[in-house]
Design a protein around this motif. Structure first.
Motif, mmCIF file in Angstrom:
data_model
loop_
_atom_site.group_PDB
_atom_site.id
_atom_site.type_symbol
_atom_site.label_atom_id
_atom_site.label_comp_id
_atom_site.label_asym_id
_atom_site.label_seq_id
_atom_site.Cartn_x
_atom_site.Cartn_y
_atom_site.Cartn_z
ATOM 1 N N ARG A 36 0.834 -1.201 0.000
ATOM 2 C CA ARG A 36 0.000 0.000 0.000
ATOM 3 C C ARG A 36 0.866 1.247 0.000
ATOM 4 O O ARG A 36 0.551 2.240 -0.674
ATOM 5 N N GLN A 37 1.972 1.212 0.727
ATOM 6 C CA GLN A 37 2.896 2.346 0.731
ATOM 7 C C GLN A 37 3.484 2.574 -0.660
ATOM 8 O O GLN A 37 3.573 3.720 -1.123
ATOM 9 N N MET A 38 3.865 1.473 -1.331
ATOM 10 C CA MET A 38 4.416 1.601 -2.689
ATOM 11 C C MET A 38 3.359 2.130 -3.650
ATOM 12 O O MET A 38 3.664 2.950 -4.544
ATOM 13 N N ALA A 39 2.121 1.673 -3.492
ATOM 14 C CA ALA A 39 1.044 2.150 -4.367
ATOM 15 C C ALA A 39 0.782 3.634 -4.139
ATOM 16 O O ALA A 39 0.558 4.397 -5.095
ATOM 17 N N ASP A 40 0.816 4.074 -2.879
ATOM 18 C CA ASP A 40 0.604 5.491 -2.571
ATOM 19 C C ASP A 40 1.722 6.356 -3.122
ATOM 20 O O ASP A 40 1.519 7.545 -3.383
#
Length: 432
Positions: A36-40
């Motif tokens: 999720r951090q990478m997607a954000d």
């Protein structure tokens, strides 16, 4: 097929099997929080991996089709290409029939060993090292394969879903994260050196606020410094010098009739400006926040926030005052010895490697932490070390009374008016 051609086919099959093994382990090991951090941060591939993790049926079906097909082909090609060469070697020592059987076994073991190392163990350990980074690279090729083998994938996925339904097993991955999961991650981070031991302990203390009650950290009734509403200035000054605190309850007759409290800062300002210190001559009286003694520290923090106060009177179910608590008391629980006064009145003093001198009112959580144990018997029946001794002895302890539990001996050293002042805790193995 020549030996060279067979070896090339085997290498190709190993590479294919390694691809599917890597695809399988990196998806399973990828952490959703990291994805999720990478997607954000703008990585669209991470968003695709997250969607696959929500419904991984088709993905793992393609993986299993590939792994099983490669395993079968590898066995057929490997046995057929290597057996004749092993047979030529073994026939030098054995009969033709024995040499043929030994050659089959040797080729089988060789193919299994090569596939196990290069197509299974190595790619899976590689995938575990950095699963998220590899998963975002694998998701594109895997989705192409899912589309290519869609009819076969649909058939196998439906069959698997039906089996899950018949067995009553949920088909989707549960993504609930508990406090135990977070604590386990922080402990792993501390072991890996990512978190300092102090930081990890602070995080653990934060989660402890939900289970720790007010009466485990409050200043107990017999230690409260309080004033009568009509105390003269000379009494106030003497009490403040003898018992310096940040706030003092103001009572009418006895401690169970609290009118409010005075802040030590207000009194200090009046002293500096040469104003009278008597309570009936202008010292501000603040309304006291009253909290129940069975609240958790998290609930007390919320009440402090709502009331915009940092001092509270603690009462029991009979509306009798049992103690006082400050915001600093709660924060000391979180931060340990980074917050709070560093004086000689520590509740736990380690005498040597195997013995501790503890105050009777020491919260039982602090006792467990100091002794590095998970719990003591009947842990739901008391909040302090004194309470533990009373529950175990089934009476008010006397001086020299002992209780042995969890490899430790708890000896009462001093009792004052039925109050346990000091307890000597000794590791039992030390005296054995």
């Amino acid at each position: 097929m020549t030996l060279t051609q067979s070896l090339l086919v085997i290498v190709l099959l190993i590479a294919t099997s390694a691809f599917f093994s890597l695809a399988e382990i990196c998806l399973a090991a990828s952490r959703r929080l990291r994805l999720r951090q990478m997607a954000d941060e703008g990585d669209l591939r991470a968003e695709r991996v997250l969607r696959v993790q929500e419904q991984p049926g088709h993905y793992f079906t393609v993986v299993q089709i590939g792994l099983n097909a490669v395993a079968i082909l590898g066995g057929v090609v490997g046995e057929g290409s290597l057996s004749p060469y092993f047979a030529r070697i073994f026939v030098l020592w054995f009969s033709p029939e024995t040499a043929q059987g030994a050659a089959f076994a040797a080729s089988f073991v060789t193919i299994i060993a090569v596939f196990l190392v290069f197509a299974d163990l190595f790619p899976k350990r590689l995938g575990m090292n950095d699963p998220e980074r590899i998963a975002v690279r694998m998701v594109g090729p895997m989705q192409v394969l899912i589309t290519t083998f869609k009819p076969m994938v649909w058939l196998f996925t439906r069959s698997t879903d039906l089996l899950f339904k018949l067995l009553g097993i949920p088909a989707h991955r549960a993504e609930t994260i508990t406090s135990a999961d977070i604590l386990a991650m922080t402990e792993a981070g501390a072991r890996a050196g990512v978190l300092a031991a102090r930081e990890q302990q602070v995080i653990a203390n934060v989660f402890e606020l939900d289970t720790r009650l007010v009466n485990s950290v409050m200043t107990s009734r017999d230690r409260i410094a309080w004033f009568q509403k009509d105390d003269p200035e000379v009494v106030l000054r003497a009490r403040i010098v003898a018992e310096p605190f940040s706030a003092y309850p103001i009572c009418d007759g006895d401690i169970d009739h609290v009118l409010g409290y005075v802040d030590a800062k207000d009194m200090f300002q009046r002293v500096l400006s040469s104003q009278p210190l008597a309570l009936d001559q202008g010292v501000p009286l603040h309304k006291a926040l009253v909290v129940f003694d069975r609240l958790s520290l998290t609930e007390v923090l919320e009440q402090f926030r709502q009331a915009k106060e940092d001092f509270a009177i603690v009462v029991n179910e009979y509306s009798l005052v049992v103690g006082v608590i400050t915001l600093n008391d709660v924060m000391s629980t979180v931060m340990g010895d980074l917050v709070g006064p560093q004086d000689e009145e520590q509740q736990i003093v380690q005498r040597d490697e195997n013995s501790w001198l503890m105050d009777g009112v020491t919260p039982i959580q602090d006792v467990l932490r100091a002794l590095d144990i998970d719990g003591l018997p009947h842990g739901d029946q008391y909040e302090t070390l004194a309470g533990f001794l009373m529950v175990m002895l089934r009476r008010v302890p006397k001086k020299t009374d002992c209780v042995s539990s969890m490899g430790y001996t708890f000896e009462v050293m001093d009792v004052d008016s039925h109050r346990i002042d000091q307890v000597m805790v000794t590791r039992a193995t030390a005296s054995a």
